[in-house]
Design a protein around this motif. Structure first.
Motif, short mmCIF file in Angstrom:
data_model
loop_
_atom_site.label_atom_id
_atom_site.label_comp_id
_atom_site.label_asym_id
_atom_site.label_seq_id
_atom_site.Cartn_x
_atom_site.Cartn_y
_atom_site.Cartn_z
N UNK A 8 -2.52 -130.98 -83.62
CA UNK A 8 -2.36 -130.32 -82.58
C UNK A 8 -1.13 -130.38 -81.40
N UNK A 9 -0.58 -131.60 -81.65
CA UNK A 9 0.74 -131.81 -80.87
C UNK A 9 2.05 -130.87 -81.54
N UNK A 10 1.67 -130.84 -82.96
CA UNK A 10 2.76 -130.24 -83.87
C UNK A 10 2.73 -128.59 -83.28
N UNK A 11 1.47 -128.23 -83.60
CA UNK A 11 1.06 -126.70 -83.49
C UNK A 11 1.44 -126.33 -82.24
N UNK A 12 1.16 -126.85 -80.87
CA UNK A 12 1.27 -126.69 -79.60
C UNK A 12 2.79 -126.65 -79.18
N UNK A 13 3.64 -127.74 -79.55
CA UNK A 13 5.02 -127.85 -79.59
C UNK A 13 5.65 -126.72 -80.37
N UNK A 14 5.14 -126.42 -81.40
CA UNK A 14 5.98 -125.47 -82.27
C UNK A 14 5.74 -123.93 -81.72
N UNK A 15 4.56 -123.79 -81.05
CA UNK A 15 4.25 -122.51 -80.49
C UNK A 15 5.19 -122.39 -79.18
N UNK A 16 5.09 -123.54 -78.24
CA UNK A 16 5.91 -123.18 -77.19
C UNK A 16 7.38 -123.14 -77.47
N UNK A 44 10.66 -109.63 -62.81
CA UNK A 44 9.73 -109.88 -61.73
C UNK A 44 8.34 -109.67 -62.34
N UNK A 45 8.32 -108.68 -63.41
CA UNK A 45 7.07 -108.17 -64.05
C UNK A 45 6.91 -109.41 -65.19
N UNK A 46 7.83 -109.98 -65.71
CA UNK A 46 7.57 -110.91 -66.81
C UNK A 46 7.04 -112.18 -65.83
N UNK A 47 7.58 -112.47 -64.90
CA UNK A 47 7.22 -113.59 -64.02
C UNK A 47 5.80 -113.55 -63.54
N UNK A 48 5.38 -112.30 -63.37
CA UNK A 48 3.88 -112.10 -63.18
C UNK A 48 2.96 -112.28 -64.22
N UNK A 49 3.26 -111.91 -65.61
CA UNK A 49 2.60 -111.82 -66.63
C UNK A 49 2.49 -113.12 -67.41
N UNK A 50 3.47 -113.96 -67.62
CA UNK A 50 3.69 -115.16 -68.40
C UNK A 50 2.66 -115.98 -67.88
N UNK A 51 2.45 -116.52 -66.58
CA UNK A 51 1.76 -117.53 -66.29
C UNK A 51 0.44 -117.06 -66.06
N UNK A 52 -0.45 -116.80 -67.39
CA UNK A 52 -1.81 -116.61 -67.45
C UNK A 52 -2.49 -117.82 -68.37
N UNK A 53 -3.78 -117.69 -68.36
CA UNK A 53 -4.47 -118.66 -69.01
C UNK A 53 -3.89 -119.26 -70.43
N UNK A 54 -3.66 -118.53 -71.49
CA UNK A 54 -3.33 -118.72 -73.04
C UNK A 54 -1.77 -119.53 -72.59
N UNK A 55 -0.82 -119.00 -72.04
CA UNK A 55 0.38 -119.50 -72.00
C UNK A 55 0.06 -121.02 -71.10
N UNK A 56 -0.63 -121.06 -70.15
CA UNK A 56 -0.83 -122.28 -69.47
C UNK A 56 -1.49 -123.50 -70.19
N UNK A 57 -2.47 -122.88 -71.18
CA UNK A 57 -3.05 -123.91 -72.08
C UNK A 57 -1.83 -124.28 -72.93
N UNK A 58 -1.18 -123.52 -73.64
CA UNK A 58 0.19 -124.12 -74.35
C UNK A 58 0.80 -124.98 -73.54
N UNK A 59 1.30 -124.66 -72.33
CA UNK A 59 2.13 -125.35 -71.42
C UNK A 59 1.62 -126.77 -71.17
N UNK A 60 0.28 -126.82 -70.99
CA UNK A 60 -0.30 -128.00 -70.78
C UNK A 60 -0.53 -128.94 -72.11
N UNK A 61 -0.92 -128.15 -73.24
CA UNK A 61 -1.01 -128.96 -74.49
C UNK A 61 0.29 -129.50 -75.02
N UNK A 62 1.47 -129.20 -74.77
CA UNK A 62 2.50 -129.78 -75.29
C UNK A 62 2.58 -131.30 -74.92
N UNK A 63 2.10 -131.46 -73.53
CA UNK A 63 2.09 -132.93 -73.01
C UNK A 63 0.81 -133.51 -73.42
N UNK A 64 -0.08 -132.86 -73.43
CA UNK A 64 -1.59 -133.35 -73.33
C UNK A 64 -1.71 -133.99 -75.03
#
Length: 165
Positions: A8-16, A44-64
């Motif tokens: 899971x560490x490999x997959x999440x870091x690879x995706x990110x 501005x539109x990209x910065x509104x769209x990117x921080x959504x749940x799936x991205x945030x899950x990946x963002x957290x998982x690279x450390x978790x």
């Protein structure tokens, strides 16, 4: 369980890492070709769209996941595997620090600089304002993003190396 956590560490870091590298090598060069007004609107539109749940899950998982893989006791883990995972975790944490302390404040400042009513009657002033906003944002954001990209590619490489060790 340790094998699953390492996978899971490999997959999440690879995706990110893939997301960061794609942004660095494809998205930002394409946006660089836009006019100031177009660039600002797109970012501005990209910065509104990117921080959504799936991205945030990946963002957290690279450390978790690397942290959990390290915390879960396992027989047979070599010192080299442990240090490679520590390196992965350090790179992921540094990536988060750069993001939170650097890129996010720039994104917030860019959002705050948006004209609420769109264009004004003074088009030359609007163009000057757009140029200034882009000049304050783009070079700094790109430098920080390069650091994030290098860190996350390193985290991915270190996690893969830990599995192969």
């Amino acid at each position: 369980m340790p094998t699953l956590l390492l996978a899971l560490a490999i997959v999440s870091n690879g995706l990110y890492a893939g997301f960061m590298l794609t942004f660095r090598t494809g998205v930002m060069p394409a946006l660089a070709r836009l006019t100031d007004e177009q660039f600002l609107a797109a970012m501005r539109r990209i910065n509104e769209v990117v921080p959504r749940p799936l991205f945030l899950l990946t963002f957290v998982s690279i450390v978790l996941f690397p942290a959990l893989a390290l915390a879960f006791p396992t027989e047979g883990r070599t010192a080299a595997e442990r240090w490679l995972l520590v390196g992965c975790l350090v790179c992921a944490v540094l990536n988060h620090l750069v993001t939170v302390a650097g890129n996010v404040p720039l994104n917030n400042a860019l959002a705050a600089s948006e004209r609420s009513g769109g264009e004004t009657a003074d088009r030359a002033a609007d163009r000057a304002e757009d140029w200034a906003a882009r000049a304050a944002f783009e070079p700094r954001w790109n430098r920080l993003h390069l650091v994030r990209t290098l860190l996350t590619v390193a985290a991915f490489a270190l996690s893969v190396s830990a599995a192969l060790w």
